[in-house]
Design an enzyme around this catalytic site. Sequence first.
Site, PDB file in Angstrom:
ATOM      1  N   HIS A  59       0.824  -1.211   0.000  1.00 13.24           N
ATOM      2  CA  HIS A  59       0.000   0.000   0.000  1.00 13.24           C
ATOM      3  C   HIS A  59       0.859   1.263   0.000  1.00 13.24           C
ATOM      4  CE1 HIS A  59       1.207   0.470   4.173  1.00 13.24           C
ATOM      5  NE2 HIS A  59       0.939  -0.813   4.330  1.00 13.24           N
ATOM      6  N   ASP A 335       4.287  -4.978   3.685  1.00 10.95           N
ATOM      7  CA  ASP A 335       5.736  -5.170   3.777  1.00 10.95           C
ATOM      8  C   ASP A 335       6.083  -6.528   4.377  1.00 10.95           C
ATOM      9  OD1 ASP A 335       4.724  -4.447   6.252  1.00 10.95           O
ATOM     10  OD2 ASP A 335       6.102  -2.774   6.585  1.00 10.95           O
TER      11      ASP A 335
END
Length: 428
Positions: A59, A335
């Site tokens: 994102h 991540d």
Amino acid sequence: MITGVFSMRLWTPVGVLTSLAYCLHQRRVALAELQEADGRRPVDRSLLKSKMVQVVFRHGARSPRKPLPLEEQVEWNPQLLEVPPQTQFDYTVTNLAGGPKPYSPYDAQYCETTLKGGMFAGQLTKVGMQQMFALGERLRKNYVEDIPFLSPTFSPQEVFIRSTNIFRNLESTRCLLAGLFQCQKEGPIIIHTDEADSEVLYPNYQSCWSLRQRTRGRRQTASLQPGISEDLKKVKDRMGIDSSDKVDFFILLDNMAAEQAHNLPSCPMLKRFAQMIEQRAVDTSLYILPKEDRESLQMAVGPLLHILESNLLKAMDSATAPDKIRKLYLYAAHDVTLIPLLMTLGIFDHKWPPFAVDLTMELYQHLESKEWFVQLYYHGKEQVPRGCPDGLCPLDMFLNAMSVYTLSPEKYHALCSQTQVMEVGNGE
């Protein structure tokens, strides 16, 4: 960072995948014999036809998930949430079966933390939206303008979209699509998501019991490891953070990256130790989930690898019905997804995945030999996956390398439910 009900109709049966992989291997063996006779020549890329693109992305920039315990707090003004007009694009969210959007416990949790200035924790900002729009524009240049692979207008017959059920990811996907298709569409945009307890687009420590048990000790002792411990104490002392405060390198990096992305004034010591903080966050992550712990990596991203593999195999199978395959597959992840995913592919660069970063997997078929190839890009740069001779990798070699970590839903559930688990590397 974040710490399906598996719809079986969305997964290709293991037996079919095995048969397809075997046939692919046999075809490549025959081709290799022909190439050996006259000497292997480089692949003529002008004879490669694009068949599929899969993109796993993080994102865009957001507010931190948890503020640092400092007297002087960074101000997160709600004006940072302003939506850029060019990113407006209507979409609908469903579960994997096409039903109502599931409840999001993570979003509920973020709304319990209000940052100074009024914003909630973990919210996608205008900066993050612009980052995702830019990623969409880059994909448009690659697959619409430079190579006419995708239609310039969104079509549900060409694109499949999957995201974790977290608002910043859903909104990031909207912005990416707006950039990719310039807000033009033919048909509804459906983003598929899953319940939190069965999500596989991030390592699911909550529902995968074995993964939680195998890594529990390492998560508890990571900040006590030599080097990591001393550096953490140094940073906390210089920043005036009490040693009893539960602040690790993940929280430090989370705040640092968020503040840097938005050019917000932050603690001078946070800037001074920026490089150390990122490196120690990576070191901590690799201590918790080391490359030597194959089973933990399998449970972390094995199901996602299986999804990517299934898409590849369906694309090369002539028996696959046209309505069962898409040209583009988008996966909005995190991540903590990308680090183990890059590790399993042998392309992790030991840098924390930045906001709006993408891992792109391209599938090609040679027009003459009919051989299949895969090409990987991370952050727009060509990669050479583990087990491959160069960037343009024969599909069977790529699948063979992936198979070390790929997990079918059945194997994933079996591994996750193991009752006796030996922790690997606990405190060592």
